[in-house]
Design a protein around this motif. Sequence first.
Motif, PDB file in Angstrom:
ATOM      1  N   ILE A   1      -0.781  -8.084 -10.345  1.00  0.00           N
ATOM      2  CA  ILE A   1       0.493  -7.371 -10.474  1.00  0.00           C
ATOM      3  C   ILE A   1       0.985  -7.498 -11.918  1.00  0.00           C
ATOM      4  O   ILE A   1       0.544  -8.378 -12.664  1.00  0.00           O
ATOM      5  CB  ILE A   1       1.556  -7.922  -9.495  1.00  0.00           C
ATOM      6  CG1 ILE A   1       1.850  -9.413  -9.786  1.00  0.00           C
ATOM      7  CG2 ILE A   1       1.113  -7.787  -8.043  1.00  0.00           C
ATOM      8  CD1 ILE A   1       3.227  -9.680 -10.216  1.00  0.00           C
ATOM      9  N   VAL A   2       1.933  -6.619 -12.272  1.00  0.00           N
ATOM     10  CA  VAL A   2       2.519  -6.673 -13.611  1.00  0.00           C
ATOM     11  C   VAL A   2       4.024  -6.875 -13.432  1.00  0.00           C
ATOM     12  O   VAL A   2       4.665  -6.121 -12.697  1.00  0.00           O
ATOM     13  CB  VAL A   2       2.268  -5.346 -14.366  1.00  0.00           C
ATOM     14  CG1 VAL A   2       2.836  -5.413 -15.780  1.00  0.00           C
ATOM     15  CG2 VAL A   2       0.782  -5.023 -14.402  1.00  0.00           C
TER      16      VAL A   2
ATOM     17  N   ILE B   1       8.159  -4.927 -10.423  1.00  0.00           N
ATOM     18  CA  ILE B   1       6.729  -5.121 -10.694  1.00  0.00           C
ATOM     19  C   ILE B   1       5.938  -3.829 -10.465  1.00  0.00           C
ATOM     20  O   ILE B   1       6.372  -2.950  -9.724  1.00  0.00           O
ATOM     21  CB  ILE B   1       6.125  -6.234  -9.801  1.00  0.00           C
ATOM     22  CG1 ILE B   1       6.327  -5.897  -8.331  1.00  0.00           C
ATOM     23  CG2 ILE B   1       6.671  -7.582 -10.110  1.00  0.00           C
ATOM     24  CD1 ILE B   1       5.493  -6.746  -7.436  1.00  0.00           C
ATOM     25  N   TYR B   2       4.792  -3.757 -11.106  1.00  0.00           N
ATOM     26  CA  TYR B   2       3.795  -2.741 -10.773  1.00  0.00           C
ATOM     27  C   TYR B   2       2.721  -3.427  -9.942  1.00  0.00           C
ATOM     28  O   TYR B   2       2.259  -4.519 -10.306  1.00  0.00           O
ATOM     29  CB  TYR B   2       3.107  -2.191 -12.021  1.00  0.00           C
ATOM     30  CG  TYR B   2       3.935  -1.275 -12.885  1.00  0.00           C
ATOM     31  CD1 TYR B   2       4.692  -0.240 -12.328  1.00  0.00           C
ATOM     32  CD2 TYR B   2       3.936  -1.429 -14.266  1.00  0.00           C
ATOM     33  CE1 TYR B   2       5.432   0.606 -13.139  1.00  0.00           C
ATOM     34  CE2 TYR B   2       4.672  -0.579 -15.083  1.00  0.00           C
ATOM     35  CZ  TYR B   2       5.423   0.435 -14.500  1.00  0.00           C
ATOM     36  OH  TYR B   2       6.136   1.272 -15.299  1.00  0.00           O
ATOM     37  N   LEU B   3       2.323  -2.779  -8.849  1.00  0.00           N
ATOM     38  CA  LEU B   3       1.187  -3.283  -8.068  1.00  0.00           C
ATOM     39  C   LEU B   3      -0.027  -2.503  -8.548  1.00  0.00           C
ATOM     40  O   LEU B   3      -0.112  -1.298  -8.326  1.00  0.00           O
ATOM     41  CB  LEU B   3       1.412  -3.043  -6.570  1.00  0.00           C
ATOM     42  CG  LEU B   3       2.655  -3.707  -5.968  1.00  0.00           C
ATOM     43  CD1 LEU B   3       2.976  -3.133  -4.607  1.00  0.00           C
ATOM     44  CD2 LEU B   3       2.440  -5.213  -5.863  1.00  0.00           C
ATOM     45  N   LEU B   4      -0.928  -3.144  -9.244  1.00  0.00           N
ATOM     46  CA  LEU B   4      -2.088  -2.413  -9.789  1.00  0.00           C
ATOM     47  C   LEU B   4      -3.070  -2.054  -8.689  1.00  0.00           C
ATOM     48  O   LEU B   4      -3.286  -2.836  -7.757  1.00  0.00           O
ATOM     49  CB  LEU B   4      -2.819  -3.262 -10.820  1.00  0.00           C
ATOM     50  CG  LEU B   4      -2.166  -3.462 -12.178  1.00  0.00           C
ATOM     51  CD1 LEU B   4      -3.165  -4.106 -13.142  1.00  0.00           C
ATOM     52  CD2 LEU B   4      -1.642  -2.179 -12.763  1.00  0.00           C
ATOM     53  N   GLU B   5      -3.657  -0.879  -8.792  1.00  0.00           N
ATOM     54  CA  GLU B   5      -4.724  -0.458  -7.877  1.00  0.00           C
ATOM     55  C   GLU B   5      -6.066  -0.765  -8.543  1.00  0.00           C
ATOM     56  O   GLU B   5      -6.125  -1.019  -9.747  1.00  0.00           O
ATOM     57  CB  GLU B   5      -4.656   1.056  -7.620  1.00  0.00           C
ATOM     58  CG  GLU B   5      -3.365   1.541  -6.992  1.00  0.00           C
ATOM     59  CD  GLU B   5      -3.173   1.051  -5.569  1.00  0.00           C
ATOM     60  OE1 GLU B   5      -4.183   0.746  -4.920  1.00  0.00           O
ATOM     61  OE2 GLU B   5      -2.020   0.956  -5.141  1.00  0.00           O
ATOM     62  N   ASP B   6      -7.140  -0.655  -7.750  1.00  0.00           N
ATOM     63  CA  ASP B   6      -8.470  -0.906  -8.296  1.00  0.00           C
ATOM     64  C   ASP B   6      -8.748  -0.027  -9.509  1.00  0.00           C
ATOM     65  O   ASP B   6      -8.414   1.165  -9.502  1.00  0.00           O
ATOM     66  CB  ASP B   6      -9.542  -0.620  -7.230  1.00  0.00           C
ATOM     67  CG  ASP B   6      -9.742  -1.834  -6.353  1.00  0.00           C
ATOM     68  OD1 ASP B   6      -9.120  -2.877  -6.614  1.00  0.00           O
ATOM     69  OD2 ASP B   6     -10.532  -1.731  -5.398  1.00  0.00           O
TER      70      ASP B   6
ATOM     71  N   LYS C   1       3.665   5.048 -12.803  1.00  0.00           N
ATOM     72  CA  LYS C   1       3.774   4.425 -11.479  1.00  0.00           C
ATOM     73  C   LYS C   1       5.236   4.065 -11.266  1.00  0.00           C
ATOM     74  O   LYS C   1       5.922   3.701 -12.221  1.00  0.00           O
ATOM     75  CB  LYS C   1       3.017   3.086 -11.549  1.00  0.00           C
ATOM     76  CG  LYS C   1       1.909   2.890 -10.609  1.00  0.00           C
ATOM     77  CD  LYS C   1       1.339   1.487 -10.838  1.00  0.00           C
ATOM     78  CE  LYS C   1      -0.074   1.417 -10.409  1.00  0.00           C
ATOM     79  NZ  LYS C   1      -0.369   1.692  -9.052  1.00  0.00           N
ATOM     80  N   GLU C   2       5.665   4.101 -10.025  1.00  0.00           N
ATOM     81  CA  GLU C   2       7.018   3.651  -9.707  1.00  0.00           C
ATOM     82  C   GLU C   2       7.013   2.128  -9.617  1.00  0.00           C
ATOM     83  O   GLU C   2       6.191   1.559  -8.893  1.00  0.00           O
ATOM     84  CB  GLU C   2       7.443   4.197  -8.339  1.00  0.00           C
ATOM     85  CG  GLU C   2       8.118   5.554  -8.365  1.00  0.00           C
ATOM     86  CD  GLU C   2       9.314   5.576  -9.287  1.00  0.00           C
ATOM     87  OE1 GLU C   2      10.285   4.837  -9.019  1.00  0.00           O
ATOM     88  OE2 GLU C   2       9.262   6.328 -10.292  1.00  0.00           O
ATOM     89  N   PRO C   3       7.896   1.434 -10.322  1.00  0.00           N
ATOM     90  CA  PRO C   3       7.928  -0.025 -10.127  1.00  0.00           C
ATOM     91  C   PRO C   3       8.399  -0.352  -8.700  1.00  0.00           C
ATOM     92  O   PRO C   3       9.118   0.422  -8.081  1.00  0.00           O
ATOM     93  CB  PRO C   3       8.945  -0.515 -11.147  1.00  0.00           C
ATOM     94  CG  PRO C   3       9.272   0.632 -12.006  1.00  0.00           C
ATOM     95  CD  PRO C   3       8.857   1.884 -11.330  1.00  0.00           C
ATOM     96  N   TYR C   4       7.962  -1.478  -8.227  1.00  0.00           N
ATOM     97  CA  TYR C   4       8.323  -1.939  -6.888  1.00  0.00           C
ATOM     98  C   TYR C   4       9.353  -3.044  -7.071  1.00  0.00           C
ATOM     99  O   TYR C   4       9.159  -3.958  -7.883  1.00  0.00           O
ATOM    100  CB  TYR C   4       7.048  -2.444  -6.211  1.00  0.00           C
ATOM    101  CG  TYR C   4       7.234  -3.215  -4.937  1.00  0.00           C
ATOM    102  CD1 TYR C   4       7.708  -2.591  -3.780  1.00  0.00           C
ATOM    103  CD2 TYR C   4       6.922  -4.576  -4.864  1.00  0.00           C
ATOM    104  CE1 TYR C   4       7.856  -3.296  -2.597  1.00  0.00           C
ATOM    105  CE2 TYR C   4       7.060  -5.283  -3.682  1.00  0.00           C
ATOM    106  CZ  TYR C   4       7.535  -4.640  -2.561  1.00  0.00           C
ATOM    107  OH  TYR C   4       7.682  -5.351  -1.403  1.00  0.00           O
TER     108      TYR C   4
END
Length: 608
Positions: A179-180, A203-208, A231-234
Amino acid sequence: MCGIVGYFGLREAAPLLIDGLQKLEYRGYDSAGVAISNEEGIKVSKCKGRLANLESKLIETPLKGNVGIGHTRWATHGEPSDVNSHPHSNSKISISVVHNGIIENYLKLREWLISKGYEFLSETDTEVIPNLIDYYYEGNLIEAVMKAVSSMEGSYAIGVICSKEPDKLVAVRKDSPLIVGLGKNESFIASDIPAVLNHTRDIYLLEDKEFVVLTQQGVTLLNEMGEEITKEPYHVTWNADAAEKGGYEDFMLKEIHEQPKAIKDTMASRISLDHDIILDKITITKENLKEIDRIFMVACGTAYHAAVVGKYAIEKLAKIPVEVDIASEFRYREPLITEKSLVIVVSQSGETADTLAVLRDSKKKGARVIAVTNVVGSSVSREADDVLYTWAGPEIAVASTKAYVTQLIAMYIIALHFAALKESLSSEEIYDIKKAMLELPTLAEETLENKDVLQKFADQTYMERDMFFLGRGLDYAVSMEGSLKLKEISYIHSEAYAGGELKHGPIALIEKGTVVIACVTQSYLADKMVSNIKEVVTRGAKVIAIALEGNTDIEKSVDSVIYLPKTLDILTPVLSVIPLQLIAYYVAKQKACDVDKPRNLAKSVTVE
Ligand code: M6R
């Protein structure tokens, strides 16, 4: 499972990295380290043991700088040691990397890099990464990381810093979480959310295969083609406690859901359709095997149940006689161990007192000992002649779940390896079993989807005083494990019986309303099991069956059925245990039991 933290910002990185790593301690680790970059280059500090050791090192020799990466390592490739700890660097220490996951083709990459003049210090798979990045580096870190990961097979979450670009931290993931964290004038990477919650909830949840570049200008996300993406931050609303469990209510439920990955990791780099089975630390040869007249498999609790499956597998596939026993019984019964015996001990922790005693006695008597364990550097791994590690990652809940399924995989790997050495199976037969094994992670995912019926079953049965598990062959072996799970976390008395034993006594206990969980996955025993089910139904039992898809006939004989995806008879335990674990879990939850820490039990039984 390792923990990753990375920081880019205006504050001193080292204390922030340590703070983040402390939040990931629950994942388990055996060494820790940080790498900090400043105008003078990269400085690394790392050591075996607790984070406190690393903190003391950093007090003695502080590392200054506003960019850094940190890691807690749970050993897989190579013992826990200072040199195997992360971060790993190229020999010029111009590139440092932290990594979670397993690089399956690391041996090939390592040989190739050695042929290009690179040197390696550690036994880890990770060390190939900074060297690969170095090989591809032509003045652009992100490009070099992209090229490096395109040659890597397996799973990874990595964080990279480079002394030639001190204003940058690059990270990427595949099949391993990353995650970022988005702070004010600062950003973080981490393998799990708790590591950043003290500083940000966005946070950003990174994908593969998504890359992230942290710089003074902020955070840039790129896809695998190097194109910028948005990406939308979570926004995290839950607390750190919940986050440690990855959104699951308990560690046990989390670990049950980690099983597909644990199965995959345990097979990774060992089983492939393109090559023979590769066993890192088992050096038994064809000639050694010829001299062995009998195998003893010895363990305690859940590990013993895995060994029972191992007996079936080795006898069926490799045609070697196997005796299986509980370690506390075996060590006092004067077993006939000789120089011709092979003893296989199975232990998640690698520290169980009785199992360790068996290992030592067996060695004294001249037997060769193989250890199957989940903990690199554990006592059994150090004292055995050969070791096969299960790569389940740390298991925190006292009730063993993912350790059990990975022990089963280890049993199949050993059985297949011996079958190949003994030529008791043709290469086509071995190929077919390997192919079916490689499907197991996906089938385990599918099996986990079947929760509603299990939850309903638990709602209806949690007030029971007793439950019975029935099975034949491998289904009996799995029934023993299902029964242990139920009793240890829900405190409901339960017994597992071999179907054919019913008439020899236990059937006297069956009366109206008795709950019976029947495993019917062995096609060659299905008719016999149906007869046993009828015997208990006639006496009023309520029966839930675990059966393979397509066996709809079973519905005529029982109250409800849980279907499992089809696989080979010999491999079904890997799937059939999942509903049994979930039954135990849901029943225990209904009874408001502490599923992670059941009463009177310890995770590791290091005393007799
Ligand atoms: O660490 P080990 O695998 O040697 O532990 C053996 C047993 O104590 C263990 O499997 C125990 O039965 C399980 N925690 C039960 O779920």
